[in-house]
Write a protein that holds these residues in place. Structure first.
Motif, PDB file in Angstrom:
ATOM      1  N   ARG A  12      -0.470 -57.771   0.907  1.00  0.00           N
ATOM      2  CA  ARG A  12       1.008 -57.301   1.091  1.00  0.00           C
ATOM      3  C   ARG A  12       1.116 -56.384   0.405  1.00  0.00           C
ATOM      4  O   ARG A  12       1.394 -56.396  -0.814  1.00  0.00           O
ATOM      5  CB  ARG A  12       1.374 -58.515   1.113  1.00  0.00           C
ATOM      6  N   VAL A  13       1.913 -55.340   0.731  1.00  0.00           N
ATOM      7  CA  VAL A  13       2.600 -53.569   0.575  1.00  0.00           C
ATOM      8  C   VAL A  13       3.698 -53.678   0.878  1.00  0.00           C
ATOM      9  O   VAL A  13       4.320 -54.077   2.310  1.00  0.00           O
ATOM     10  CB  VAL A  13       0.903 -52.777   0.496  1.00  0.00           C
ATOM     11  N   VAL A  14       5.038 -52.984   0.219  1.00  0.00           N
ATOM     12  CA  VAL A  14       5.549 -52.823   0.637  1.00  0.00           C
ATOM     13  C   VAL A  14       5.857 -52.038   1.879  1.00  0.00           C
ATOM     14  O   VAL A  14       5.165 -50.549   2.072  1.00  0.00           O
ATOM     15  CB  VAL A  14       6.660 -51.817   0.103  1.00  0.00           C
ATOM     16  N   GLU A  15       6.907 -52.105   3.122  1.00  0.00           N
ATOM     17  CA  GLU A  15       6.192 -51.940   4.470  1.00  0.00           C
ATOM     18  C   GLU A  15       7.604 -50.413   4.731  1.00  0.00           C
ATOM     19  O   GLU A  15       8.333 -50.530   3.282  1.00  0.00           O
ATOM     20  CB  GLU A  15       7.781 -52.147   5.504  1.00  0.00           C
ATOM     21  N   ARG A  16       6.833 -49.238   5.203  1.00  0.00           N
ATOM     22  CA  ARG A  16       7.697 -48.196   4.332  1.00  0.00           C
ATOM     23  C   ARG A  16       8.887 -48.211   5.581  1.00  0.00           C
ATOM     24  O   ARG A  16       9.080 -48.768   6.762  1.00  0.00           O
ATOM     25  CB  ARG A  16       6.372 -46.822   5.347  1.00  0.00           C
ATOM     26  N   LYS A  17       9.939 -46.710   5.118  1.00  0.00           N
ATOM     27  CA  LYS A  17      11.320 -47.292   5.721  1.00  0.00           C
ATOM     28  C   LYS A  17      10.837 -45.866   7.160  1.00  0.00           C
ATOM     29  O   LYS A  17       9.584 -45.157   7.314  1.00  0.00           O
ATOM     30  CB  LYS A  17      11.606 -45.603   4.476  1.00  0.00           C
ATOM     31  N   LYS A  18      11.832 -46.802   8.629  1.00  0.00           N
ATOM     32  CA  LYS A  18      11.187 -46.048   9.886  1.00  0.00           C
ATOM     33  C   LYS A  18      13.093 -44.888   9.498  1.00  0.00           C
ATOM     34  O   LYS A  18      14.098 -45.924   8.816  1.00  0.00           O
ATOM     35  CB  LYS A  18      11.963 -46.904  10.727  1.00  0.00           C
ATOM     36  N   TYR A  19      13.123 -44.120  10.315  1.00  0.00           N
ATOM     37  CA  TYR A  19      14.062 -42.884  10.982  1.00  0.00           C
ATOM     38  C   TYR A  19      15.153 -43.640  11.145  1.00  0.00           C
ATOM     39  O   TYR A  19      14.942 -44.677  12.163  1.00  0.00           O
ATOM     40  CB  TYR A  19      13.885 -42.640  11.094  1.00  0.00           C
ATOM     41  N   GLY A  20      16.222 -43.365  10.876  1.00  0.00           N
ATOM     42  CA  GLY A  20      17.527 -44.225  11.922  1.00  0.00           C
ATOM     43  C   GLY A  20      18.012 -45.358  11.115  1.00  0.00           C
ATOM     44  O   GLY A  20      19.071 -45.784  12.094  1.00  0.00           O
ATOM     45  N   LYS A  21      17.154 -45.771  10.149  1.00  0.00           N
ATOM     46  CA  LYS A  21      17.105 -47.057   9.762  1.00  0.00           C
ATOM     47  C   LYS A  21      17.798 -46.601   7.809  1.00  0.00           C
ATOM     48  O   LYS A  21      17.001 -45.274   7.214  1.00  0.00           O
ATOM     49  CB  LYS A  21      15.859 -47.638   9.654  1.00  0.00           C
ATOM     50  N   HIS A  22      18.209 -47.907   7.222  1.00  0.00           N
ATOM     51  CA  HIS A  22      18.632 -47.955   6.121  1.00  0.00           C
ATOM     52  C   HIS A  22      17.502 -48.068   5.202  1.00  0.00           C
ATOM     53  O   HIS A  22      16.834 -46.785   3.804  1.00  0.00           O
ATOM     54  CB  HIS A  22      19.828 -48.453   5.397  1.00  0.00           C
ATOM     55  N   LYS A  23      16.582 -48.878   5.442  1.00  0.00           N
ATOM     56  CA  LYS A  23      15.071 -49.229   5.109  1.00  0.00           C
ATOM     57  C   LYS A  23      14.137 -49.050   6.025  1.00  0.00           C
ATOM     58  O   LYS A  23      14.461 -48.645   6.731  1.00  0.00           O
ATOM     59  CB  LYS A  23      15.680 -50.422   3.926  1.00  0.00           C
TER      60      LYS A  23
END
Length: 129
Positions: free
Chosen positions: A108-119
């Motif tokens: 389990r690792v941190v999910e990447r941030k997507k554009y158009g989203k805050h996180k």
């Protein structure tokens, strides 16, 4: 038996572990385990778990270096590295450690941030007007 080397990983933390027959000392980043983790007793217990299960607390010395992530992830990486080193040290320990899930890397690792989203998944607040 000579030195045994293993690498443990968790999130972005990596632990390099050298295991030798000895008296039970654990040195992490040039400090003792108590000095390195301070008052975090539950995390210290988690690090010692592979040694406790295989009854090797007072018969092997561990020297490790950790980097990346936070202290909790580093401790879990250290636990993974110690488990792998013990298995390389004596293959019979595998049957004790494997059922406990100590030889499996926690992927389990941190999910990447997507554009158009805050996180990664948090959307901007909806506005009707």
């Amino acid at each position: 038996m000579a030195k045994v080397y293993a690498t443990g990983k968790r999130k972005t933390a990596i632990a390099k572990v050298w295991l030798t027959p000895g008296s039970g000392k654990i040195i992490v980043n040039g400090m003792s385990l108590d000095e390195w983790l301070g008052g975090h007793e539950a995390i210290k217990k988690r690090v010692r778990l592979p040694l406790t299960l295989t009854k090797q607390e007072s018969s092997v010395d561990i020297v490790a270096t950790t980097f990346g992530g936070g202290y909790s992830a580093q401790a879990d990486a250290l636990k993974h590295g110690i488990s792998k080193a013990l298995t390389a040290f004596d293959e019979s320990f595998r049957s004790i450690l494997k059922p406990q899930g100590l030889l499996t890397r926690d992927a389990r690792v941190v999910e990447r941030k997507k554009y158009g989203k805050h996180k990664a998944r948090r959307s901007p607040q909806f506005s009707k007007r």
